[in-house]
Enzyme design. Structure first.
Site, mmCIF file in Angstrom:
data_model
loop_
_atom_site.group_PDB
_atom_site.id
_atom_site.type_symbol
_atom_site.label_atom_id
_atom_site.label_comp_id
_atom_site.label_asym_id
_atom_site.label_seq_id
_atom_site.Cartn_x
_atom_site.Cartn_y
_atom_site.Cartn_z
ATOM 1 C CE1 TYR A 1 0.785 7.867 2.476
ATOM 2 C CE2 TYR A 1 1.260 5.597 1.870
ATOM 3 C CZ TYR A 1 0.473 6.518 2.521
ATOM 4 O OH TYR A 1 -0.621 6.090 3.222
ATOM 5 C CE LYS B 1 -3.619 4.857 1.025
ATOM 6 N NZ LYS B 1 -2.192 4.514 0.921
ATOM 7 C CG ASP C 1 -1.775 1.247 1.330
ATOM 8 O OD1 ASP C 1 -2.958 1.147 0.976
ATOM 9 O OD2 ASP C 1 -1.276 2.305 1.760
ATOM 10 C CG HIS D 1 -4.368 9.901 0.659
ATOM 11 N ND1 HIS D 1 -3.032 9.931 0.371
ATOM 12 C CD2 HIS D 1 -4.458 9.363 1.911
ATOM 13 C CE1 HIS D 1 -2.343 9.443 1.388
ATOM 14 N NE2 HIS D 1 -3.190 9.095 2.339
#
Length: 276
Positions: free
Chosen positions: A55, A80, A50, A113
Site C-alpha cells: 500500500y 503484509k 490494517d 499478502h
C-alpha cells in the site's frame, strides 16, 4: 455470536486478542490522507489498523500511531509482505523495513499478502522465525484458498492465525469459511462493502428495516458470521458510521436474505490467477 462493543475481540488460535472491527487503508495515499484516516479511526474508538507494504503508506500509519498518544498495547497493527519479497531471507529483510516504517518494536499480525505459486512455504518459515523471536504476535495469510492452506499444513506445524480474503454478500466464501472455522483460522474480510457497490434491493430493504445504512448492514452481517472486518474510508463521518454497528442485531431471517445474495462475484483478483 454476541458482539456489542467496538472493543470486543476474537481470540486467535495462539491466544492473541484481535478486534472484530478495524480500519483498512488500501489505496489511501501516504502522508496527510492516511495520517488523518488513522487518526479519525482512533478517535472513533477503533483499535485495529490494517496496512501493507504494497500500500506504500506504512510510514504515514506509523506517524498517526505515534501522534495518537495511545498506549502501544491497546492497538492492533497488521501489515503484509509484498509479493516481490517472498522467500526466506527476503522476507526477513522486508519485515524489518516495514517495522521501521511503522516505527514499532513489534507487529501484532503479519500476513503473506498473496500466495503466488511456490515461495510461500519458505516465506512461512521466515514468518515462524519472526514470531518465535518476538517481533510478531500472530502470523497469518491473505488471499489463501483451501489448497494453499493445505500446502502450508503439510509443510509446517504452525497453523495461520488469520486468513484475510475478499468477503462480502456477493462472495460469501462459504466453503473456505467452513474450512477455516474447522482449522481454527480466523477469517477476515477485505473489501467488505464491495467498493461501494451497495445499491442492491435486499440491502436497501434491510437498511430501512433497521434504520441503518446498507454498509452498516453488511458490516453487521460480517460480525454475526464471526468474520473480522476492516472497511476502508478516508472520510471522518464514514469512518464513524462504519463503527456504529454494535447497537442492533440481524435476525436469522435477515442473515439468510444476505447469504442468498452470493454470486461468487469478485471485485478484486482471483488468488489462483496472481502467479509470481
Amino acid at each position: 455470536m454476541t458482539i456489542q462493543n467496538i472493543k470486543d475481540y476474537t481470540v486467535l488460535n495462539n491466544g492473541v486478542h484481535m478486534p472484530w472491527l478495524g480500519l483498512g487503508v488500501f489505496q489511501v495515499e501516504d502522508g496527510d490522507e492516511v495520517i488523518n484516516s488513522v487518526q479519525h479511526a482512533l478517535e472513533a474508538g477503533y483499535h485495529s489498523i490494517d496496512t501493507a507494504a504494497g500500500y506504500r503508506n506504512e510510514t504515514g500509519v506509523g506517524t498517526a500511531i505515534k501522534q495518537s498518544g495511545i498506549a502501544r498495547e491497546e492497538l492492533f497493527i497488521t501489515t503484509k509482505l509484498a509479493n516481490s519479497d517472498q522467500g526466506y531471507e527476503s522476507t526477513l529483510r522486508a519485515f524489518e523495513e516495514s517495522r521501521k516504517k511503522l516505527g514499532l518494536e513489534y507487529i501484532d499480525l503479519y500476513l503473506i499478502h498473496w500466495p503466488g505459486k511456490t515461495k510461500f512455504v519458505d516465506t512461512w518459515k521466515a514468518f515462524e522465525k519472526l514470531q518465535k523471536d518476538g517481533y510478531i504476535r500472530a502470523i497469518g495469510v491473505s488471499n489463501f484458498n483451501i489448497h494453499h492452506l493445505e500446502t502450508l499444513k503439510q509443510n509446517s506445524d504452525v497453523i495461520p492465525a488469520v486468513n484475510q480474503v475478499e468477503f462480502h454478500p456477493l462472495l460469501n466464501q462459504q466453503e473456505l469459511r467452513q474450512y477455516c472455522k474447522n482449522a481454527g483460522i480466523q477469517l477476515e474480510a477485505w473489501s467488505p462493502i464491495m467498493k461501494g457497490n451497495l445499491d442492491l434491493p435486499q440491502l436497501t430493504e434491510l437498511a430501512e428495516k433497521h434504520g441503518k445504512t446498507p454498509a452498516q448492514i453488511v458490516l453487521r452481517w460480517d460480525l454475526q458470521h464471526g468474520v473480522v472486518t476492516i472497511p476502508k474510508s478516508v472520510h471522518k463521518e464514514r469512518i464513524q458510521e462504519n463503527a456504529n454497528i454494535f447497537d442492533f442485531t440481524l435476525s436469522d431471517e435477515d442473515m439468510k436474505v444476505i447469504d442468498q445474495m452470493n454470486q461468487n462475484h469478485r471485485f478484486g483478483s482471483d488468488p489462483d490467477e496472481i502467479i509470481f
